[in-house]
Design an enzyme around this catalytic site. Structure first.
Site, PDB file in Angstrom:
ATOM      1  N   TYR A 148       0.823  -1.209   0.000  1.00  0.00           N
ATOM      2  CA  TYR A 148       0.000   0.000   0.000  1.00  0.00           C
ATOM      3  C   TYR A 148       0.859   1.262   0.000  1.00  0.00           C
ATOM      4  CZ  TYR A 148      -4.670  -1.971   0.653  1.00  0.00           C
ATOM      5  OH  TYR A 148      -5.875  -2.601   0.478  1.00  0.00           O
ATOM      6  N   LYS A 199       3.266 -15.243   1.944  1.00  0.00           N
ATOM      7  CA  LYS A 199       3.612 -16.068   0.778  1.00  0.00           C
ATOM      8  C   LYS A 199       5.129 -16.189   0.730  1.00  0.00           C
ATOM      9  CE  LYS A 199       1.553 -17.023  -2.755  1.00  0.00           C
ATOM     10  NZ  LYS A 199       1.230 -18.383  -3.290  1.00  0.00           N
ATOM     11  N   ASP A 232      -2.701 -17.913   0.263  1.00  0.00           N
ATOM     12  CA  ASP A 232      -3.722 -18.461  -0.645  1.00  0.00           C
ATOM     13  C   ASP A 232      -4.421 -19.655   0.000  1.00  0.00           C
ATOM     14  OD1 ASP A 232      -1.340 -19.911  -0.839  1.00  0.00           O
ATOM     15  OD2 ASP A 232      -1.584 -20.368  -2.966  1.00  0.00           O
ATOM     16  N   ASP A 256      -6.397  -7.170   3.548  1.00  0.00           N
ATOM     17  CA  ASP A 256      -7.519  -6.520   2.867  1.00  0.00           C
ATOM     18  C   ASP A 256      -8.427  -7.582   2.255  1.00  0.00           C
ATOM     19  OD1 ASP A 256      -9.012  -4.384   1.698  1.00  0.00           O
ATOM     20  OD2 ASP A 256      -7.977  -4.783  -0.203  1.00  0.00           O
ATOM     21  N   ASP A 260     -12.247  -9.292   3.724  1.00  0.00           N
ATOM     22  CA  ASP A 260     -13.508  -9.287   2.965  1.00  0.00           C
ATOM     23  C   ASP A 260     -14.109 -10.686   2.930  1.00  0.00           C
ATOM     24  OD1 ASP A 260     -13.527  -6.579   2.381  1.00  0.00           O
ATOM     25  OD2 ASP A 260     -13.871  -6.869   0.231  1.00  0.00           O
TER      26      ASP A 260
HETATM   27  C1  IPM Z   1     -10.521  -1.517   3.381  1.00  0.00           C
HETATM   28  C2  IPM Z   1     -10.744  -0.873   2.041  1.00  0.00           C
HETATM   29  C3  IPM Z   1      -9.585   0.094   1.771  1.00  0.00           C
HETATM   30  C4  IPM Z   1      -8.317  -0.719   1.691  1.00  0.00           C
HETATM   31  C5  IPM Z   1      -9.779   0.982   0.528  1.00  0.00           C
HETATM   32  C6  IPM Z   1     -11.079   1.744   0.571  1.00  0.00           C
HETATM   33  C7  IPM Z   1      -8.621   1.909   0.341  1.00  0.00           C
HETATM   34  O1  IPM Z   1     -10.874  -1.834   1.064  1.00  0.00           O
HETATM   35  O2  IPM Z   1     -10.413  -0.790   4.371  1.00  0.00           O
HETATM   36  O3  IPM Z   1     -10.472  -2.746   3.429  1.00  0.00           O
HETATM   37  O4  IPM Z   1      -7.971  -1.227   0.616  1.00  0.00           O
HETATM   38  O5  IPM Z   1      -7.642  -0.818   2.706  1.00  0.00           O
HETATM   39 MG    MG Z   2     -10.941  -3.815   1.802  1.00  0.00          MG
END
Ligand code: IPM
Ligand code: MG
Length: 378
Positions: A148, A199, A232, A256, A260
């Site tokens: 990042y 990884k 993975d 990240d 999700d």
């Molecule tokens: C998160 C989001 C952010 C990230 C974006 C909005 C920059 O996806 O907080 O998970 O990638 O960290």
């Molecule tokens: Mg995210």
């Protein structure tokens, strides 16, 4: 009913942002107004712009003035940023840049993303209910390093006219040590297991990551059970048998993605809160902190009263616990969330086919009513 001892005054910067951010934040405002009136909290809020809203006002994703407020606040409550109307803005001023600047300038290196599957919601998960019922995992994501922020980060034009996009994955010993320590400390308050994901079969930074996590464990946390997984395979295991995990510690990009995945296991992205914490100040014992739902701005449903405010309210509960020292009140807010589920009250994202969904503000009202009941019941 008032608290037996007055809570310390706290100064919170509220950044509702874009999309469903403001709607979700409005439900937290209601709760703060009530807990303040009851003397359970003494929260003073200041509100400012972030993301597309800040771009429209200042041509920047967050103004320097708002950043200054964030730096002096006891904590930041963040809604969401982004939306298609800002797709064309300069890269450095895109809505997400405001969020990334907050994380970086406040040095919020530790991102805590709990994924809890409330029993009443097990059927809303895309996995079989028995795989997710009772799920309680915590993803500890490194938040201020890795790909990042690594340099170089650019698109350059080569001599042959082709372009080349570059991002750099980079981690230092100290960055890995401090996130590993956070994961081990938190594991001790839970089921005492940490799984570290990287990884190391392809990435040098992954080799270092594994070495440093192993060394940190041996040095100070050998009472915690540590395992390692390639990221993975970790993603695969998260959807195969998620309950095998307690705490997962991983880097910024893997965290990240994996968070999700973990969020969706719980039935809805609208459920998952997060806390982003900095290092403890050796003098005050306090940490800089920002609390934010994982769901993002959901522009497709913004302004329609459809948003699920629970991740925002649960983020507020994390703030009570980690920044304001009000762990009991945090637990009561979380109990109110669970009770509202048990009563069958649902926003559209988790309603399924047999429940008529309530609106964002109806959900907020139900949460507040239930919080009042939980507190009165003591
Ligand atoms: C998160 C989001 C952010 C990230 C974006 C909005 C920059 O996806 O907080 O998970 O990638 O960290
Ligand atoms: Mg995210």
């Amino acid at each position: 009913m008032t608290a037996s001892s007055a809570p310390a005054r706290s100064n919170i910067l509220v950044l509702p942002g874009d999309g469903i951010g403001p709607e979700a934040m409005a439900e937290v405002d209601k709760i703060i107004a009530w807990t303040n009136a009851q003397g359970l909290t003494a929260i003073e809020t200041e509100v400012d712009l972030v993301g597309g809203a800040a771009y429209d006002a200042h041509k920047a994703a967050i103004s320097d003035a708002a950043m200054d407020k964030a730096l002096t606040a006891d904590a930041v409550l963040f809604g969401a940023v982004g939306g298609p109307q800002w797709d064309g803005v300069p890269y450095d001023a895109r809505p997400e840049a405001g969020l990334l600047r907050l994380r970086k300038d406040l040095a919020l290196f530790a991102n805590l993303r709990p994924a809890i599957c409330y029993p009443a919601l097990a059927s809303a998960s895309s996995l079989k209910p028995e795989l997710v019922e009772g799920l309680d995992i915590l993803i500890v994501r490194e938040l201020t390093g890795g790909v990042y922020f690594g340099e170089p980060k650019e698109v350059v034009t080569l001599e042959n006219g082709e372009q080349r996009g570059v991002d750099t994955q980079v981690y230092t010993t100290n960055e890995i040590e401090r996130i590993a320590a956070v994961a081990f400390e938190l594991a001790r308050t839970r089921s005492n297991q940490v799984c570290s994901m990287e990884k190391n079969n392809v990435m040098r930074s992954g080799v270092l990551w594994k070495q440093v996590v192993t060394a940190t464990h041996a040095k100070a946390y050998s009472d915690v059970e540590l395992s390692h997984m390639l990221a993975d395979a970790g993603g695969m295991q998260l959807v195969r048998a998620p309950k095998q995990f307690d705490v997962i510690v991983t880097d910024n990009l893997f965290g990240d993605m994996l968070s999700d995945v973990a969020a969706m296991l719980t039935g809805s992205l609208g459920m998952l809160p997060s806390a982003s914490l900095g290092a403890e100040d050796p003098e005050t014992g306090k940490r800089k902190a920002m609390y934010e739902p994982v769901h993002g701005s959901a522009p497709d449903i913004a302004g329609q009263g459809k948003a699920n405010p629970i991740a925002m309210v649960a983020s507020f509960a994390m703030m009570l616990r980690y920044s304001l020292g009000l762990g009991d009140l945090a637990t009561q807010v979380e109990a109110a969330i669970a009770n509202v589920f048990d009563q069958g009250i649902r926003t559209g994202d988790i309603a399924g086919s047999d429940i008529t969904p309530v609106s964002t503000s109806q959900m907020g009202d139900a949460l507040l009513a239930e919080l009042q009941r939980v507190i009165e019941a003591g």
